[in-house]
Design a protein around this motif. Sequence first.
Motif, PDB file in Angstrom:
ATOM      1  N   ASP A  10      29.394  43.313  40.156  1.00  0.00           N
ATOM      2  CA  ASP A  10      29.725  44.128  41.316  1.00  0.00           C
ATOM      3  C   ASP A  10      28.480  44.385  42.169  1.00  0.00           C
ATOM      4  O   ASP A  10      27.412  43.811  41.935  1.00  0.00           O
ATOM      5  N   LEU A  20      43.188  37.838  39.763  1.00  0.00           N
ATOM      6  CA  LEU A  20      43.681  37.886  41.140  1.00  0.00           C
ATOM      7  C   LEU A  20      44.450  36.614  41.445  1.00  0.00           C
ATOM      8  O   LEU A  20      44.387  35.628  40.701  1.00  0.00           O
ATOM      9  N   LEU A  31      37.962  35.955  48.314  1.00  0.00           N
ATOM     10  CA  LEU A  31      38.532  37.278  48.105  1.00  0.00           C
ATOM     11  C   LEU A  31      37.613  38.154  47.263  1.00  0.00           C
ATOM     12  O   LEU A  31      37.488  39.363  47.507  1.00  0.00           O
ATOM     13  N   MET A  32      36.960  37.551  46.297  1.00  0.00           N
ATOM     14  CA  MET A  32      36.054  38.321  45.451  1.00  0.00           C
ATOM     15  C   MET A  32      34.856  38.818  46.253  1.00  0.00           C
ATOM     16  O   MET A  32      34.418  39.970  46.096  1.00  0.00           O
ATOM     17  N   GLU A  34      34.846  39.451  49.403  1.00  0.00           N
ATOM     18  CA  GLU A  34      35.318  40.520  50.279  1.00  0.00           C
ATOM     19  C   GLU A  34      35.416  41.853  49.537  1.00  0.00           C
ATOM     20  O   GLU A  34      35.324  42.914  50.157  1.00  0.00           O
ATOM     21  N   ARG A  35      35.618  41.785  48.230  1.00  0.00           N
ATOM     22  CA  ARG A  35      35.661  43.009  47.427  1.00  0.00           C
ATOM     23  C   ARG A  35      34.277  43.437  46.949  1.00  0.00           C
ATOM     24  O   ARG A  35      34.153  44.388  46.174  1.00  0.00           O
TER      25      ARG A  35
END
Length: 402
Positions: A10, A20, A31-32, A34-35
Amino acid sequence: MPTFDYRADDARGRPCKGRLEADSPRHARQLMRERGLWPRTLREVGAGDGANPQPRGGRLKAAELALLTLQLSTLVQAGLPLEEALEAVAKQSARRRVAGLLSAVRSRVMEGHALATALGQFPRAFPELFRATVAAGERSGHLGHVLEQLAAYTQARQASRQKIQMALVYPLILMLASVAIVGFLLGYVVPDVVKIFVDSGQPLPWLTRALIGVSDALRNHGLLLIGALASLVGFWRWSLRQPTLRLRWHHLVLNIPLIGEVLRAMEAARFASTLAILGKSAVPLVDALEIAAAVIGNLTIRARMVDVARSVREGGTLTRGLEQSGDIPPMMLHMIASGERAGELDRMLARAAEQQESSLAARIALVVSLFEPAMLVLMGGVVLLIVMAILLPILSLNQLVN
């Protein structure tokens, strides 16, 4: 849409993992990011027909199947679309195997398949009864209500199975303890005690000689006896996988006093409850009979229930077919006949199943209550024989001294 398992770091550099859905591995990494996650490993699960071998070959426990069915029925009845309901149940599941299985089912539903068809891709996880009931719910437009009934049925079957298992735990422990105690006495205690009598040179009673022979056999050939017993168990399990031998064994079990009656009662209750849930789900009677017959474990009874389905398909009544099979108790037959005449067959089948399960529970409790004192008496008798075999030479020595 394919599902991916990932391991990442993270924003604070701490490792994390999750799951996901994305169109491709590149889309999943996007997508990862973006998180705020930096991907380390990415593995696809549940995409296509061959990408998810684990759920395809896995089984679901009855408790797991009941829980996910209840959760799915609650979400569907709340108005949530089926795809979103499957996704929510998959995320809610604490077991990765169950979550992966549901994700694979959801992928097939999103491809345009019906839920029953998607479940049919995993026959070991979702039995035929489950799939047929879901298909009937989809045809009738009451999938949420049918899933709720199916969850209650699965929970009831699990509770009944656990009740029987718990009733057999204590007798099994008692039997194993008895065998272990007697084996310890014969293998280690008896040889040291009777050695005195053997060294005395006096003739020994026949009971003592027999006890010495059994003790020597256990000490000298114990491993051989255990190996022979293991081989016998292995042969028995192998024979159960052979259709002809398995059919003969199932026929033989039905003729064993008391055990055969309990087995017939179990199969009758399972047959009636399965037929009831299928009837409530609007499955045609002939199809329901064939599915209920497939649920029965004993092959001999299953063959007769298939004949019942055939006779009903040819125009006969259900009561007449079950009466000719000879596997349904008279009380259940009267209740089924009453429901058939009144047009309330599903309700009477459910009541007959409940009544039969209550009777079966009482019968199992009786068998267990008889088994426990029988084991105690048998163990006491064996210990008494061992004590007598030891005391008789002592009495003979005393008489010799006097």
